[in-house]
Design a protein around this motif. Structure first.
Motif, PDB file in Angstrom:
ATOM      1  N   ARG A  20       0.831  -1.626  -0.228  1.00 12.48           N
ATOM      2  CA  ARG A  20      -0.246   0.286  -0.392  1.00 12.48           C
ATOM      3  C   ARG A  20       0.783   1.296   0.106  1.00 12.48           C
ATOM      4  N   CYS A  71      -8.895  15.080  -6.498  1.00 10.16           N
ATOM      5  CA  CYS A  71      -9.887  13.814  -6.231  1.00 10.16           C
ATOM      6  C   CYS A  71      -9.070  12.497  -6.678  1.00 10.16           C
ATOM      7  N   ALA A  74      -6.833  10.516  -5.191  1.00  8.07           N
ATOM      8  CA  ALA A  74      -6.985   9.591  -3.680  1.00  8.07           C
ATOM      9  C   ALA A  74      -8.055   8.236  -4.234  1.00  8.07           C
ATOM     10  N   LEU A  75      -8.692   8.958  -5.031  1.00 12.24           N
ATOM     11  CA  LEU A  75     -10.050   7.689  -5.401  1.00 12.24           C
ATOM     12  C   LEU A  75      -9.048   6.201  -6.367  1.00 12.24           C
ATOM     13  N   PHE A  77      -5.792   5.644  -5.319  1.00  8.39           N
ATOM     14  CA  PHE A  77      -5.548   5.361  -4.220  1.00  8.39           C
ATOM     15  C   PHE A  77      -6.390   4.434  -3.715  1.00  8.39           C
ATOM     16  N   HIS A  78      -6.854   4.875  -3.525  1.00  9.23           N
ATOM     17  CA  HIS A  78      -8.098   3.686  -2.510  1.00  9.23           C
ATOM     18  C   HIS A  78      -8.144   2.171  -3.625  1.00  9.23           C
ATOM     19  N   GLU A  85      -5.831  -5.556  -1.069  1.00  6.98           N
ATOM     20  CA  GLU A  85      -6.890  -6.042   0.279  1.00  6.98           C
ATOM     21  C   GLU A  85      -7.500  -7.727  -0.201  1.00  6.98           C
TER      22      GLU A  85
ATOM     23  N   LEU B  92      -2.231  11.138   2.391  1.00  4.20           N
ATOM     24  CA  LEU B  92      -2.872  10.189   2.339  1.00  4.20           C
ATOM     25  C   LEU B  92      -2.302   9.234   1.813  1.00  4.20           C
ATOM     26  N   HIS B 402      -6.914   0.731   8.631  1.00  2.00           N
ATOM     27  CA  HIS B 402      -6.718   1.258   7.124  1.00  2.00           C
ATOM     28  C   HIS B 402      -7.940   1.555   6.033  1.00  2.00           C
ATOM     29  N   LYS B 403      -8.311   0.438   5.999  1.00  2.00           N
ATOM     30  CA  LYS B 403      -9.784   0.624   4.918  1.00  2.00           C
ATOM     31  C   LYS B 403     -10.273   2.290   5.818  1.00  2.00           C
ATOM     32  N   ARG B 406      -8.564   4.970   5.311  1.00  2.00           N
ATOM     33  CA  ARG B 406      -8.128   5.705   3.777  1.00  2.00           C
ATOM     34  C   ARG B 406      -9.312   6.446   3.160  1.00  2.00           C
ATOM     35  N   GLN B 407     -10.809   5.543   3.368  1.00  2.00           N
ATOM     36  CA  GLN B 407     -12.390   6.233   2.883  1.00  2.00           C
ATOM     37  C   GLN B 407     -12.595   7.585   3.374  1.00  2.00           C
ATOM     38  N   VAL B 410      -9.584  10.097   1.466  1.00  2.00           N
ATOM     39  CA  VAL B 410     -11.283  10.330   0.404  1.00  2.00           C
ATOM     40  C   VAL B 410     -11.852  11.294   0.602  1.00  2.00           C
ATOM     41  N   ILE B 413     -11.496  14.336   0.749  1.00  2.00           N
ATOM     42  CA  ILE B 413     -10.607  14.739  -0.148  1.00  2.00           C
ATOM     43  C   ILE B 413     -11.502  15.748  -1.280  1.00  2.00           C
ATOM     44  N   VAL B 414     -12.372  14.701  -1.425  1.00  2.00           N
ATOM     45  CA  VAL B 414     -13.590  15.802  -2.380  1.00  2.00           C
ATOM     46  C   VAL B 414     -14.624  16.512  -2.001  1.00  2.00           C
TER      47      VAL B 414
END
Lengths: 94, 627
Positions: A20, A71, A74-75, A77-78, A85, B92, B402-403, B406-407, B410, B413-414
């Motif tokens: 990650r 944006c 970030a998306l 990366f997620h 995962e 992030l 972690h998830k 991260r969510q 995000v 940021i939006v």
């Protein structure tokens, strides 16, 4: 002061975590290049922000592009992390 | 600026206070352990945490400061938005993952995870405390600016009142109540700014004539200048510092002094254009020769509107129409009169295209190196600062995995991107509807709301107040963690039970709250976005090299980390105190400042990194030899 130096491998022992972090650093490198270009363009060619494209200032358009890229980075990366995962849950090496 | 109190505005203000205190009282039972008090036990849902991130980050500096900056300097103010957002990506993509892995409660935990050094822990805790206090200043300045017109009370009383409320919220139930207050505030901020932006687009762009008294055209024959009846030129005007600086000093029939620019009207005749000025006499501001009450000078209008379909303005057509129109701007100049610094704001008519291009704040086109370096320094500070702000980073501990972390980032940021887009529309709306207070740009968005009616003003002020409340509570919880967890518990090694640690956290919150009130009063009147920019520089220089090197560089030593943080902290504070903006604050000319940059990040970030590398290499060699 007592130092207890650990190797980077020890500190980032978990493969998933390392994967990650690696993805994050790669996307950030791309983003950083764009950000630096934005800053350098302002310093070296400040007039460009005043040029108009479709009735809008180029600087304003560049700001909007950078915000959209933020944006999307970030998306992205997620989404990559979710895929990693999911693979890890299935027992695959990330 | 004192305006008549609106009962609805006061009621909404009281409702926000009541909700904050109510949430705290409801959650007080959930804060029995230090983990629950400082990071809500890691039990927050990611969507709540994401909105809380928005609420935490979109503080007074963003809602009031960025709005005010764009409305006064145009495009260069919008660059703050771009930089603030870039900082989130850094946080992030680079910092969040290792931060969650190595920390538990505070920012210091992460830096010290590898070294287990008391020196590192103390330095990191002091750095956290100092950065939180510095970031508290713009928040408190913002809240004082808001509450003064809202409740009709003096500035210092407004800061005191809000400081007490927020300290009560934090001291009762810590991070849990802080998170829910920030979540509500984040959601409210997005909704209200969207509605206000829609209202601005709906109203469109209208041309306005100059207000009465801004221009004098008719020649009255007094010393060759067109003065109004009963007005005279100030005795000795031709040798006065004002005239040498380009302004005509005029006395009205009451003996009040005003300054005017000499220009030409369309027919080639003499025309005087009113300039507005600010001086300080006996610690009180004097605006246009008036002491108390200081008049609110509201400016901002379109002198010529481009032909565009006013009935169908969407954000793009609004920006396009603005770009083709002519707008008034009021840039600042300064001169020294006797021993007094006089700040003068003079009218300029510019095309919207010029306003929306670089040059309002950074004179990059002149090729002067200090402007270019100042710009680079600011963009560097904004990029690196967010990833080193302790109060933002500890929010990674408030979720379970972690998830979720991260969510929530995000989502933040939006949401923050959307907000900054709205902010641009709002600022341009204020710039074209006489809603910019020349001497307090922080009030731009509330004044824009007032142009839509009392109810809009009441709602926006209440949301802005909630914005400050959420951010201040986040900062106080981070600072109290540094005092109670890092210093008292881990550094001093005080033996405390879980409940005693919570009590220590609450006491620390009260002390930090008192500090915030004091500094909020001292820094009255400064642009909150500018102050926030300085805090980002401090965080970037002091925390970021230490954080990154301790996470990613094997040869970093505890001594290197300590020296780097101290260099970043002390160096940044010294350079900020010697900067041009601070010199204006001291009553001197900006050009007299010994340090030419307003933002120290460009000097201090490389310097503190270099110190870390050199000291680490030297100390690691020494430890190898001794072993």
């Amino acid at each position: 002061m007592n130092d207890h130096p650990l190797s980077l491998q020890q500190r980032h022992a978990e493969p998933l975590s390392r994967a990650r972090a690696r993805i994050g650093r790669r996307i950030f490198a791309g983003y950083l290049a764009l950000y630096l270009l934005f800053v350098v363009a302002h310093v070296c060619w400040p007039q460009w922000s005043g040029y108009q494209v479709g009735g809008l200032g180029l600087g304003l358009l560049a700001c909007a592009v950078l915000m959209v890229v933020t944006c999307l980075s970030a998306l992205l990366f997620h989404l990559f992390c979710v895929r990693l995962e999911r693979r890890a849950e299935q027992g695959q090496q990330p | 600026m004192i305006v008549p109190q609106d009962p609805l505005a006061v009621a909404l203000f009281l409702a926000v206070v009541a909700i904050g205190i109510g949430v705290s009282a409801h959650l007080v039972r959930r804060t029995s352990s230090p983990s629950e008090y400082f990071v809500a036990g890691g039990s927050i849902h990611w969507s709540v945490n994401g909105l809380a991130f928005i609420g935490d980050y979109l503080s007074a500096a963003s809602f009031l400061g960025v709005g005010g900056l764009i409305a006064t300097v145009g495009y260069d103010g919008f660059l703050y938005s771009v930089g603030f957002l870039a900082g989130w990506i850094f946080a992030l993509l680079v910092v969040a993952e290792p931060f969650r892995r190595f920390g538990r409660v505070t920012f210091t935990d992460v830096i010290d995870a590898r070294f287990k050094s008391r020196g590192v822990r103390l330095t990191a805790a002091v750095s956290t405390l100092l950065i939180c206090l510095c970031y508290l200043i713009p928040q408190m300045v913002g809240v004082g600016t808001l509450v003064t017109p809202l409740l009709g009370i003096p500035y210092y009383l407004g800061v005191l009142l809000v400081g007490v409320v927020v300290t009560v919220i934090v001291a009762t139930s810590g991070m849990a109540s802080t998170t829910y207050v920030q979540c509500l505030k984040g959601a409210a901020l997005l909704v209200v700014s969207t509605l206000l932006a829609v209202a601005v687009l709906d109203r469109g762009l209208q041309e306005q004539p100059p207000p009465v008294g801004e221009e004098l055209h008719h020649v009255q024959g007094r010393d060759g200048y067109p003065l109004a009846p009963g007005w005279t030129l100030e005795p000795g005007w031709s040798t006065s510092p004002a005239w040498q600086a380009g302004f005509l000093p005029v006395l009205n029939e009451l003996g009040q002094r005003s300054l005017w620019q000499v220009g030409e009207d369309a027919q080639g005749g003499d025309m005087l254009i009113r300039a507005h000025y600010l001086t300080v006499q006996e610690d009180s501001p004097v605006v246009d020769g008036q002491v108390m009450p200081v008049p609110a000078v509201q400016v901002g209008r379109l002198t010529e509107v481009a032909p565009c379909d006013q009935n169908s303005l969407n954000p793009v057509s609004f920006l396009r129409c603005f770009t083709q129109s002519q707008v008034t701007l009021w840039p600042r100049q300064a001169f020294v009169d006797g021993e007094q610094l006089v700040e003068v704001y003079t009218r300029q008519i510019k095309s919207g295209g010029e306003v929306l291009s670089s040059g309002g704040m950074f004179d990059l086109t002149s090729g002067h190196w200090s402007s270019a370096l100042d710009f680079i320094s600011l963009m560097l500070a904004l990029l690196c600062g967010t990833a080193a702000l302790p109060h933002i980073l500890i929010r990674y501990y408030t979720v379970g995995n972690h998830k979720a972390a991260r969510q929530s980032t995000v989502l933040a940021i939006v949401g923050i991107s959307l907000f900054y887009c709205m902010c641009l529309i709002l600022s341009l709306g204020a710039m074209t509807s006489n809603a910019v207070n020349l001497f307090d740009s922080n009030m731009t968005i509330p004044l824009l709301a007032r142009s839509f009616g009392a109810a809009a003003f009441a709602v926006v002020t209440a949301v802005a107040f909630a914005a400050v409340l959420g951010s201040v509570s986040g900062l106080i919880i981070a600072a109290s963690g540094a005092v109670a967890h890092d210093i008292m518990d881990c550094f001093m090694g005080l033996t405390m039970t879980a409940s005693e640690k919570v009590v220590a956290g609450r006491m620390a919150a009260v002390i930090v709250g008192c500090g915030a009130i004091y500094f909020g009063i001292v820094f009255e009147g400064m642009n909150v976005s500018y102050l926030a920019g300085l805090t980002f520089a401090l965080a970037a220089a002091a925390n970021l090299p230490a954080l990154l090197m301790s996470l990613f560089w094997t040869r970093a030593t505890s001594t290197g980390v300590v020296w780097s943080m101290l260099t970043g902290l002390i160096g940044s504070v010294v350079l900020i105190l010697l900067s041009p903006q601070m010199y204006v604050r001291y009553g001197h000319l900006a050009s007299d400042a010994p340090f030419v940059l307003n933002n120290p990040a460009l000097v201090m970030l490389p310097l503190s990194s270099l110190v870390l590398v050199i000291v680490s290499l030297r100390t690691s060699v020494k430890s190898t030899i001794s072993s």
